[in-house]
Design a protein around this motif. Sequence first.
Motif, mmCIF file in Angstrom:
data_model
loop_
_atom_site.group_PDB
_atom_site.id
_atom_site.type_symbol
_atom_site.label_atom_id
_atom_site.label_comp_id
_atom_site.label_asym_id
_atom_site.label_seq_id
_atom_site.Cartn_x
_atom_site.Cartn_y
_atom_site.Cartn_z
ATOM 1 N N GLU A 83 0.839 -1.188 0.000
ATOM 2 C CA GLU A 83 0.000 0.000 0.000
ATOM 3 C C GLU A 83 0.878 1.243 0.000
ATOM 4 O O GLU A 83 1.722 1.434 0.883
ATOM 5 N N PRO A 87 -2.855 7.330 -1.114
ATOM 6 C CA PRO A 87 -3.960 6.386 -1.354
ATOM 7 C C PRO A 87 -4.469 6.399 -2.791
ATOM 8 O O PRO A 87 -5.136 5.450 -3.219
ATOM 9 N N GLY A 324 -7.663 8.539 9.506
ATOM 10 C CA GLY A 324 -8.394 7.294 9.276
ATOM 11 C C GLY A 324 -7.644 6.329 8.366
ATOM 12 O O GLY A 324 -8.202 5.314 7.948
ATOM 13 N N ARG A 325 -6.384 6.634 8.070
ATOM 14 C CA ARG A 325 -5.673 5.829 7.059
ATOM 15 C C ARG A 325 -5.547 4.353 7.439
ATOM 16 O O ARG A 325 -5.774 3.472 6.609
ATOM 17 N N TRP A 327 -7.452 2.627 9.318
ATOM 18 C CA TRP A 327 -8.776 1.979 9.301
ATOM 19 C C TRP A 327 -9.244 1.749 7.856
ATOM 20 O O TRP A 327 -9.882 0.735 7.569
ATOM 21 N N SER A 328 -8.878 2.669 6.958
ATOM 22 C CA SER A 328 -9.243 2.476 5.547
ATOM 23 C C SER A 328 -8.479 1.300 4.947
ATOM 24 O O SER A 328 -9.025 0.536 4.134
ATOM 25 N N ILE A 329 -7.223 1.138 5.346
ATOM 26 C CA ILE A 329 -6.422 0.004 4.854
ATOM 27 C C ILE A 329 -7.007 -1.310 5.362
ATOM 28 O O ILE A 329 -7.095 -2.302 4.624
ATOM 29 N N ASP A 331 -10.104 -1.981 6.111
ATOM 30 C CA ASP A 331 -11.304 -2.303 5.334
ATOM 31 C C ASP A 331 -10.962 -2.694 3.895
ATOM 32 O O ASP A 331 -11.567 -3.613 3.328
ATOM 33 N N LYS A 332 -10.008 -1.997 3.293
ATOM 34 C CA LYS A 332 -9.655 -2.248 1.891
ATOM 35 C C LYS A 332 -9.178 -3.673 1.672
ATOM 36 O O LYS A 332 -9.557 -4.332 0.689
ATOM 37 N N LYS A 358 -16.239 5.978 10.605
ATOM 38 C CA LYS A 358 -16.476 5.931 9.159
ATOM 39 C C LYS A 358 -16.224 4.542 8.574
ATOM 40 O O LYS A 358 -16.598 4.257 7.440
ATOM 41 N N TYR A 359 -15.535 3.702 9.327
ATOM 42 C CA TYR A 359 -15.068 2.412 8.790
ATOM 43 C C TYR A 359 -15.713 1.255 9.542
ATOM 44 O O TYR A 359 -16.047 1.357 10.713
#
Length: 631
Positions: A83, A87, A324-325, A327-329, A331-332, A358-359
Amino acid sequence: MIKAIQSFDEYTRAYAASIADPEKYWDDQAAQFIWKKKWDKTLEWNFSDPDVKWFIGGKLNITENILDRHATKTPDKVAIHWESNNPDEAGKDITYKQLYEQVCVFAGVLKQKGIKKGDRVCIYMPMIPELAIAVLACARIGAIHSVIFAGFSASAVADRVNDAKAVAVLTSDGSFRGTKSIAVKALIDEALQQCETVKTVLVAKRTGDAVAMKDGRDYWWDEAIAGATPVYEAEEMDSEDPLFILYTSGSTGKPKGVVHTIGGYMVYTAFSFANVFQYNEGDVYFCTADIGWITGHSYLVYGPLLQGATQVMFEGIPTYPDAGRFWSIIDKYAVTHFYTAPTAIRSLMSFGDTMVEKYSLKSLKVLGSVGEPINEEAWHWFNEHIGKKNCPIVDTWWQTETGGILISPLASITPLVPSYATLPLPGVQPVLVDANGTVLEGNNVEGNLCMKFPWPSIIRTTYGDHERCKQTYFSTYPNLYFTGDGCKRDEKGYYRIMGRVDDVINVSGHRFGTAEIESAINEQADVIESAVVGYPHEVKGQGIYAYVICDKTDKNEDQLRKEILDSIVKLIGPIAKPDKIQIVTGLPKTRSGKIMRRILRKVAEGDLNNLGDTSTLLDPEIVEEIKKGAL
């Protein structure tokens, strides 16, 4: 591949067996790997020299257990989801077969450049796939890798390159970190002006910035691999051959090159990864550590890949483009296992719960903490907001010198207590001792944490200076390995790490010797003397507080502080900058000239009414001055 313990009863039986007959226990674990030749003897050791050897006479190559094994068995399985810092930039998925091919090709590059078994290769790179490939390619040909965290200054890099007598440096043109672009190659060029042993520099393209290339020394990574002959035959190595050197700060100024050897490190990192994290087929593991630290070595490169895991490797920082990075990873990639540092947790807590809400984070099964003891507030926030009270938190205790996790819950197996590392892994024999070295028996005791028996990944030496290894770890208490940490054992036998008892400050999980920072401060022209202590910091765990005596100068204190910080950044790197610098006219010293750091720590902590006896000081009045000027 290691088969993990499945229940607490099984852990109890395994622990008892590992203590009753350690050699048989570790024989059984080691037998689960590919060896070119089986070992003749499992263990020889003493802690007085010290001299520890595991799987004596065994021949192997650690990369065969990562690459050849899994590329054959699960060629299309993703080994690494990479990653990017940005993003919006596409990441890369690297399968085990692709990783095998790329490592073999780069191993060919290293051989083509004349790098051979036993040579030292320093690596100073951002968190890009080439870094993992470089590490494994060195191991493939038997070269000893020494990864230097890509946040150290040119001077600090030069110290490490020279100590290792490295023949090659692997680096990149630049790196991205949040909104910053960092000129990595320029820093290496500056460092290598002080290094005579380096003959080859290989440069990966990351930022596309124009860089100077020195004829006959510097080569582009892409061009080198285009003309390389892959090395498919892994070098045969002895179990006790060095795998890597990793430099860590100590209580004296010069960094220590911790040496880990191949056989024991391989067995223990795979064993501890499998058992602590309880990773299963189909899981996705995400360790946020940089490979420049031991966590990145053991639980990003070696442990997970030895077990055939799929994992995320992240180039960036947790707050870019926003907090939130992580948490986004998660979920991704549908991350199931998330391993990070208390510093990161505390930092992300400060942004509020809305950044998490948000996640979904519904994929998570296991959370992990590393680098320092996690405080209860952070533990509960991690548990509630990230784990949704449904994910065990493995609060792992270990060190660069231990190679792998020694005390930790096993996920979903060990009953948890917030801020406790809980119980030792099988084969690990901790003892608590008092200041005189008397072993404290039973529970409800507090003392200095030592180990009375070796585990397979214990430090073997400090590179080029075995006496330093002996003095640092094995001389404080006879026949014991001293961790440097204080520890409490509660009524259930659970261990709680209380922090360093020596002159080492743990800042965001990174250890710095006070002497190392003081030496950098003292390089500023106006500084006469300095003393550095740690103090509680709500985000970093420990902050750095510097007391500095300056010569008479026209500069104001703000200018002096700026120049002192510049000196530290130049000589060590920005990660070692003090949080507070107090300019003083003197330091509290005994009549023999020893600085009373106890007093300085109390002032730094704000505990001004509990300084203890100051009557033995050469100048007790200096304490009042320091108290009045406290920041």
